[in-house]
Design a protein around this motif. Sequence first.
Motif, short mmCIF file in Angstrom:
data_model
loop_
_atom_site.label_atom_id
_atom_site.label_comp_id
_atom_site.label_asym_id
_atom_site.label_seq_id
_atom_site.Cartn_x
_atom_site.Cartn_y
_atom_site.Cartn_z
N GLU A 1 0.98 -1.27 0.29
CA GLU A 1 0.01 0.05 -0.14
C GLU A 1 0.82 1.31 -0.02
O GLU A 1 0.49 2.31 -0.62
CB GLU A 1 -1.02 0.12 1.27
CG GLU A 1 -1.73 1.22 1.39
CD GLU A 1 -2.65 1.29 0.37
OE1 GLU A 1 -3.19 2.47 0.06
OE2 GLU A 1 -3.15 0.41 -0.61
N LYS A 2 1.82 1.11 0.89
CA LYS A 2 2.97 2.24 0.88
C LYS A 2 3.39 2.64 -0.61
O LYS A 2 3.84 3.92 -1.22
CB LYS A 2 3.95 2.39 1.90
CG LYS A 2 3.42 2.17 3.29
CD LYS A 2 4.83 2.02 4.30
CE LYS A 2 4.28 2.20 5.65
NZ LYS A 2 5.24 1.84 6.72
N GLN A 3 3.84 1.28 -1.27
CA GLN A 3 4.56 1.31 -2.63
C GLN A 3 3.38 1.98 -3.66
O GLN A 3 3.69 2.80 -4.43
CB GLN A 3 4.89 0.10 -3.01
CG GLN A 3 6.23 -0.31 -2.03
CD GLN A 3 6.59 -1.79 -2.39
OE1 GLN A 3 5.93 -2.29 -3.17
NE2 GLN A 3 7.72 -2.07 -2.05
N ARG A 4 2.37 1.63 -3.47
CA ARG A 4 1.14 1.90 -4.27
C ARG A 4 1.14 3.43 -4.04
O ARG A 4 1.14 4.23 -5.14
CB ARG A 4 -0.05 1.41 -3.97
CG ARG A 4 -1.26 1.75 -4.93
CD ARG A 4 -2.75 1.23 -4.64
NE ARG A 4 -2.89 1.72 -3.29
CZ ARG A 4 -3.56 2.90 -3.29
NH1 ARG A 4 -3.94 3.81 -4.26
NH2 ARG A 4 -4.17 3.52 -2.08
N VAL A 5 1.14 4.01 -3.04
CA VAL A 5 0.83 5.33 -2.69
C VAL A 5 2.11 6.41 -3.27
O VAL A 5 1.98 7.34 -3.97
CB VAL A 5 0.75 5.75 -1.13
CG1 VAL A 5 0.83 7.39 -0.92
CG2 VAL A 5 -0.68 5.25 -0.79
N GLN A 6 3.23 5.62 -3.09
CA GLN A 6 4.45 6.28 -3.36
C GLN A 6 4.56 6.37 -5.05
O GLN A 6 4.93 7.41 -5.70
CB GLN A 6 5.90 5.42 -2.99
CG GLN A 6 6.03 5.73 -1.49
CD GLN A 6 6.95 4.81 -1.03
OE1 GLN A 6 7.71 4.02 -1.80
NE2 GLN A 6 7.68 5.29 0.12
N GLU B 1 1.73 6.21 -7.20
CA GLU B 1 0.74 7.17 -7.71
C GLU B 1 1.57 8.65 -7.59
O GLU B 1 1.18 9.43 -8.37
CB GLU B 1 -0.51 7.13 -6.73
CG GLU B 1 -1.29 5.53 -7.23
CD GLU B 1 -2.65 5.64 -6.36
OE1 GLU B 1 -2.55 6.53 -5.27
OE2 GLU B 1 -3.18 4.55 -6.56
N ALA B 2 2.16 8.93 -6.45
CA ALA B 2 2.57 10.24 -6.14
C ALA B 2 3.63 10.45 -7.11
O ALA B 2 3.81 11.52 -7.99
CB ALA B 2 3.15 10.49 -4.82
N SER C 1 3.86 9.13 -10.26
CA SER C 1 3.36 9.12 -11.43
C SER C 1 2.74 10.41 -11.55
O SER C 1 2.84 10.99 -12.78
CB SER C 1 2.12 8.04 -11.61
OG SER C 1 1.44 8.23 -12.75
N ARG C 2 2.19 11.29 -10.52
CA ARG C 2 1.68 12.36 -10.67
C ARG C 2 2.69 13.33 -10.98
O ARG C 2 2.61 14.34 -11.70
CB ARG C 2 0.77 12.67 -9.70
CG ARG C 2 -0.86 12.15 -9.28
CD ARG C 2 -1.35 12.75 -8.24
NE ARG C 2 -0.64 12.58 -6.99
CZ ARG C 2 -0.99 11.56 -6.04
NH1 ARG C 2 -1.64 10.53 -6.51
NH2 ARG C 2 -0.52 11.33 -4.79
#
Length: 258
Positions: free
Chosen positions: A86-91, A93-94, A96-97
């Motif tokens: 989940e932390k990796q997903r958030v990272q 996504e950040a 990617s943005r």
Amino acid sequence: MTMMKMFRIAGAVLAGTLVAAGCVSKGEHEKMQAEKDQQIAALATERGALAKERDSLQQQIREMQSQRTALEKQQALLRDEIVTLEKQRVQLEAASRQDKSQYDGLVRNLTEEVKKGELQVRQYKNMLTVEVAEQLFFDSGRATLKESGKAVLKKVGEALKGYDDKLIRVIGHTDNVPIAKALQAQFPSNWELSAARATTVVRYLESVGVPPERLVASGRAEHSPVALNDDAEGRRKNRRIEITLIDKGLAQELQEQR
């Protein structure tokens, strides 16, 4: 028959009866004892079987407890892994943005040049590449930066300065036409020409303020074509300079893998 004789006969009959009664009681007793012995043996056998079954159940309980402990450990590991993912997903996504924002910003800064067809901006995963046609920067067979290309390259350099977390890799590419004999003393092959052009671009970027520790120059000669070299148009596309923004972390990983 005298009275005495009658008493004797009665006594003999009574004695015989008592003897007979005593023999029957003994046989019944032995039979009952044998039955009891059989029951005791059967109970002992059943008790042994029950003891084995108890031991087997206890072993199963121990195995189940061990399995439960292992499952609990696996569940804990899975929970930790889920948290990490989940932390990796958030990272991601950040990141990617951020990459999209950087891409959009780079395109905005170079809008005029993109519209004129002087360069292209491409995004691939977490890398941004500015691709410039060779004729904008260099004359055929030369590695001296043309004045017409300096203004564009300066603007590219200004746009790239803000990406402190990126390395800037400059790669020179050529077509497959051999170097003219008159130039072979300076550039024996397209390897030397492509590397010299990349180095020229790097030095100019440094001169306009891009930190040199973020710059990397390399030449690929004709070995990374984007089109066939069968006609003039294909060769024109292959003669190019690529300026790519690469995450420092990714560049370090690639370096460690060598």
